[in-house]
Design an enzyme around this catalytic site. Structure first.
Site, short mmCIF file in Angstrom:
data_model
loop_
_atom_site.label_atom_id
_atom_site.label_comp_id
_atom_site.label_asym_id
_atom_site.label_seq_id
_atom_site.Cartn_x
_atom_site.Cartn_y
_atom_site.Cartn_z
N ARG A 1 15.79 18.29 61.12
CA ARG A 1 17.06 18.27 60.41
C ARG A 1 18.05 19.14 61.19
O ARG A 1 17.69 20.20 61.70
CB ARG A 1 16.93 18.77 58.97
N GLU B 1 26.30 15.96 59.91
CA GLU B 1 26.36 14.53 60.24
C GLU B 1 27.34 13.80 59.32
O GLU B 1 27.40 14.09 58.13
CB GLU B 1 24.97 13.91 60.11
N HIS C 1 20.77 10.13 65.20
CA HIS C 1 19.78 10.13 64.12
C HIS C 1 19.03 8.79 64.06
O HIS C 1 19.08 8.07 63.06
CB HIS C 1 20.43 10.44 62.77
#
Length: 316
Positions: free
Chosen positions: A234, A263, A281
């Site tokens: 993360r 993000e 991602h």
């Protein structure tokens, strides 16, 4: 028949468990995300929600659902830091995730970043595509060897262990650090010790209060100047400002990132940083894996709506 809100369009076949059970699917015709206010309204008239990690399922959303008939929220992801699990528990709403199904695919991606960052793959390709490469030179794009390197894994769950298996094929020395002794070969009790002894560090921890900025300025300072940092966990696990400083100063060699603190924003200094591979991602992004993730989440929803305990109930 129950009503199930699906917040985004899912891969082909992803809705099959819900369709087979005859449930009514509530979703948009396009892939536009729900705003927080729209989610609060939408959950008031459904029995279940299938969401993505980009959907913020906070206490306001859950409270609106519990005031109606919401029974379960299933996240098409392993991580669930986008869901207020404590609030869901208080309100009697089950939370499910999709563990296991994406382990090998994400490990593949982590190793892609290990290789690309260590061997300066992005910089070399960028020069080729932009016409900056003028021919072979003995001192061009001198990266770091991956074979035989010391790999430090921060976190040693299913994905970390899968990366370790791949490292075996490269003859790497593998060590790992977790909060509790795993009893397995390579366990290193101190994070600082692991960082200082590793040529490559790959992060595989969930996002919690304890892991936010787990790798910051003090930790980066412990890493050798030839070290490579990879993050497929993360984004907030890494202090991006500190990482950009380390890359610009050359106190670490390179980085490979698939996740970011805010993000879809990426820190502008990371975008400009040298020796950095940045991906949007995509850790679990294969056709087969994303379809299985969606099917798992929808299958758990079907179980709850059928009065059964879902196989992938979040209990922490």
């Amino acid at each position: 028949m129950a009503r199930v809100l699906v917040t985004r369009l899912l891969p082909d076949g992803g809705l099959d468990p819900l369709l087979a059970a005859g449930h009514d699917i509530v979703q948009r015709d396009n892939d536009t995300a729900f705003t927080p206010d729209e989610l609060v309204v939408a959950v008031g008239d459904v029995d279940a929600v299938v969401c993505l990690l980009t959907d913020r399922i906070d206490e306001a959303v859950l409270a609106a659902g519990s005031a109606g008939r919401l029974k379960v929220v299933a996240n098409v992801a392993v991580g669930y830091d986008n869901i207020d699990v404590a609030a869901a528990r208080r309100l009697g709403i089950d939370v499910c995730n999709t563990p296991g199904v994406l382990d090998e695919t994400t490990a593949d991606l982590a190793f892609l970043l290990i290789l690309a960052a260590s061997r300066l793959g992005w910089e070399a390709e960028n020069d080729l595509r932009t016409g900056a490469w003028k021919g072979w030179g003995v001192n061009q794009y001198l990266g770091r060897d991956v074979h035989g390197a010391a790999l430090g894994l921060v976190g040693y769950g299913r994905i970390g262990a899968a990366v370790a298996r791949r490292a075996g094929g490269f003859g790497m020395t593998v060590r790992h650090h977790t909060r509790h002794d795993t009893g397995l070969p390579g366990y290193t009790a101190g994070l600082d010790s692991l960082l200082a002894a590793s040529d490559i560090v790959s992060l595989h921890v969930p996002l919690t209060d304890a892991t936010r900025h787990l790798v910051g300025r003090p930790q980066l300072a412990l890493m050798p100047d030839h070290a490579v940092l990879v993050n497929t966990a993360r984004g907030p696990v890494v202090d991006e400002e500190a990482l950009a400083d380390a890359l610009v100063a050359g106190t670490i060699f390179a980085a490979g990132l698939d996740v970011y603190e805010r993000e879809p924003e990426v820190h502008p200094r990371l975008l400009a940083a040298p020796r950095t591979v940045l991906l949007p991602h995509v850790g679990s992004a294969t056709l087969a894996t994303r379809a299985r993730m969606a099917q798992m989440a929808c299958g758990d929803v079907s179980a709850v709506l059928d009065g059964r305990r879902p196989p992938h109930l979040v209990t922490t």
